[in-house]
Scaffold this motif. Structure first.
Motif, PDB file in Angstrom:
ATOM      1  N   ARG A  20       0.822  -1.215   0.000  1.00  0.00           N
ATOM      2  CA  ARG A  20       0.000   0.000   0.000  1.00  0.00           C
ATOM      3  C   ARG A  20       0.856   1.265   0.000  1.00  0.00           C
ATOM      4  O   ARG A  20       0.535   2.236  -0.685  1.00  0.00           O
ATOM      5  CB  ARG A  20      -0.947   0.010   1.202  1.00  0.00           C
ATOM      6  CG  ARG A  20      -1.988  -1.085   1.186  1.00  0.00           C
ATOM      7  CD  ARG A  20      -3.063  -0.832   0.120  1.00  0.00           C
ATOM      8  NE  ARG A  20      -4.019  -1.895   0.031  1.00  0.00           N
ATOM      9  CZ  ARG A  20      -5.174  -1.927   0.687  1.00  0.00           C
ATOM     10  NH1 ARG A  20      -5.527  -0.951   1.488  1.00  0.00           N
ATOM     11  NH2 ARG A  20      -5.990  -2.957   0.528  1.00  0.00           N
ATOM     12  N   PRO A 103      -2.939   9.010   6.076  1.00  0.00           N
ATOM     13  CA  PRO A 103      -4.173   8.401   5.561  1.00  0.00           C
ATOM     14  C   PRO A 103      -3.942   7.046   4.900  1.00  0.00           C
ATOM     15  O   PRO A 103      -4.790   6.155   4.985  1.00  0.00           O
ATOM     16  CB  PRO A 103      -4.707   9.429   4.563  1.00  0.00           C
ATOM     17  CG  PRO A 103      -3.578  10.352   4.277  1.00  0.00           C
ATOM     18  CD  PRO A 103      -2.638  10.282   5.437  1.00  0.00           C
ATOM     19  N   VAL A 104      -2.785   6.866   4.284  1.00  0.00           N
ATOM     20  CA  VAL A 104      -2.462   5.581   3.655  1.00  0.00           C
ATOM     21  C   VAL A 104      -2.373   4.494   4.730  1.00  0.00           C
ATOM     22  O   VAL A 104      -2.974   3.417   4.607  1.00  0.00           O
ATOM     23  CB  VAL A 104      -1.133   5.669   2.856  1.00  0.00           C
ATOM     24  CG1 VAL A 104      -0.732   4.307   2.306  1.00  0.00           C
ATOM     25  CG2 VAL A 104      -1.232   6.712   1.754  1.00  0.00           C
ATOM     26  N   SER A 106      -3.551   4.619   7.769  1.00  0.00           N
ATOM     27  CA  SER A 106      -4.869   4.457   8.397  1.00  0.00           C
ATOM     28  C   SER A 106      -5.751   3.523   7.573  1.00  0.00           C
ATOM     29  O   SER A 106      -6.376   2.607   8.114  1.00  0.00           O
ATOM     30  CB  SER A 106      -5.553   5.813   8.494  1.00  0.00           C
ATOM     31  OG  SER A 106      -5.712   6.191   9.794  1.00  0.00           O
ATOM     32  N   ASP A 107      -5.781   3.760   6.271  1.00  0.00           N
ATOM     33  CA  ASP A 107      -6.622   2.956   5.389  1.00  0.00           C
ATOM     34  C   ASP A 107      -6.185   1.494   5.316  1.00  0.00           C
ATOM     35  O   ASP A 107      -7.021   0.600   5.196  1.00  0.00           O
ATOM     36  CB  ASP A 107      -6.650   3.544   3.980  1.00  0.00           C
ATOM     37  CG  ASP A 107      -7.432   4.840   3.902  1.00  0.00           C
ATOM     38  OD1 ASP A 107      -8.178   5.164   4.855  1.00  0.00           O
ATOM     39  OD2 ASP A 107      -7.301   5.542   2.881  1.00  0.00           O
ATOM     40  N   LEU A 108      -4.893   1.251   5.384  1.00  0.00           N
ATOM     41  CA  LEU A 108      -4.431  -0.133   5.233  1.00  0.00           C
ATOM     42  C   LEU A 108      -4.704  -0.990   6.467  1.00  0.00           C
ATOM     43  O   LEU A 108      -4.642  -2.215   6.393  1.00  0.00           O
ATOM     44  CB  LEU A 108      -2.962  -0.188   4.820  1.00  0.00           C
ATOM     45  CG  LEU A 108      -1.869   0.229   5.805  1.00  0.00           C
ATOM     46  CD1 LEU A 108      -1.502  -0.860   6.786  1.00  0.00           C
ATOM     47  CD2 LEU A 108      -0.642   0.649   5.020  1.00  0.00           C
ATOM     48  N   GLN A 109      -5.043  -0.380   7.585  1.00  0.00           N
ATOM     49  CA  GLN A 109      -5.322  -1.149   8.798  1.00  0.00           C
ATOM     50  C   GLN A 109      -6.472  -2.136   8.587  1.00  0.00           C
ATOM     51  O   GLN A 109      -6.402  -3.272   9.035  1.00  0.00           O
ATOM     52  CB  GLN A 109      -5.621  -0.215   9.982  1.00  0.00           C
ATOM     53  CG  GLN A 109      -4.490   0.720  10.341  1.00  0.00           C
ATOM     54  CD  GLN A 109      -3.175   0.015  10.571  1.00  0.00           C
ATOM     55  OE1 GLN A 109      -3.067  -0.886  11.405  1.00  0.00           O
ATOM     56  NE2 GLN A 109      -2.159   0.409   9.819  1.00  0.00           N
ATOM     57  N   ALA A 110      -7.506  -1.698   7.908  1.00  0.00           N
ATOM     58  CA  ALA A 110      -8.638  -2.598   7.645  1.00  0.00           C
ATOM     59  C   ALA A 110      -8.217  -3.753   6.758  1.00  0.00           C
ATOM     60  O   ALA A 110      -8.692  -4.882   6.923  1.00  0.00           O
ATOM     61  CB  ALA A 110      -9.788  -1.823   7.016  1.00  0.00           C
TER      62      ALA A 110
END
Length: 135
Positions: A20, A103-104, A106-110
């Motif tokens: 990511r 934000p990258v 943060s988004d990859l946590q899911a």
């Protein structure tokens, strides 16, 4: 066994992070990001402090910091109160990179926990925090 599953989840987490962040145009490791986060939160922190905050080996944190310095993301300065220590701060490029990465990451946590139903992710994180405790 727990250790095997934790290792596999760590491998998956690292792979997702690498893919990511690379897709977003960054060449950074999870440990480097954690160090940037610690330095961002505590400008003027020293290497030992970064190692402690991110639960990383003090003997090898220097190489992580060296790479961040080489990338122009972190700067070192002599500590005014202890001339042997070096304080760390994000450079202007470091601040810009960190803010673009947030934000990258943060988004990859899911994506890391994509195999868990959304309702179970919070429970997993709570249990993981308990398992780690004060390690």
């Amino acid at each position: 066994m727990a250790g095997h599953l934790i290792r596999r989840l760590h491998q998956h987490s690292t792979q997702v992070f690498a893919a990511r962040t690379k897709d977003a145009g960054f060449e950074i490791t999870p440990v480097q990001f954690a160090a940037l986060d610690a330095i961002n939160d505590s400008p003027g922190i020293d290497q030992a402090g970064v190692a402690e905050r991110i639960a990383y080996d003090r003997a090898t944190i220097g190489e992580v910091i060296n790479r961040l310095v080489a990338k122009g993301l972190v700067e070192r300065a002599i500590n005014d109160t202890d001339r042997r220590a070096r304080v760390l701060r994000l450079t202007a490029d470091g601040v810009e990179t960190f803010e673009a990465l947030l934000p990258v990451v943060s988004d990859l946590q899911a994506a890391i926990l994509a195999n868990l139903p959304a309702r179970d992710r919070a429970a997993f994180l709570s249990l993981a925090r308990s398992a780690v405790g004060n390690l």
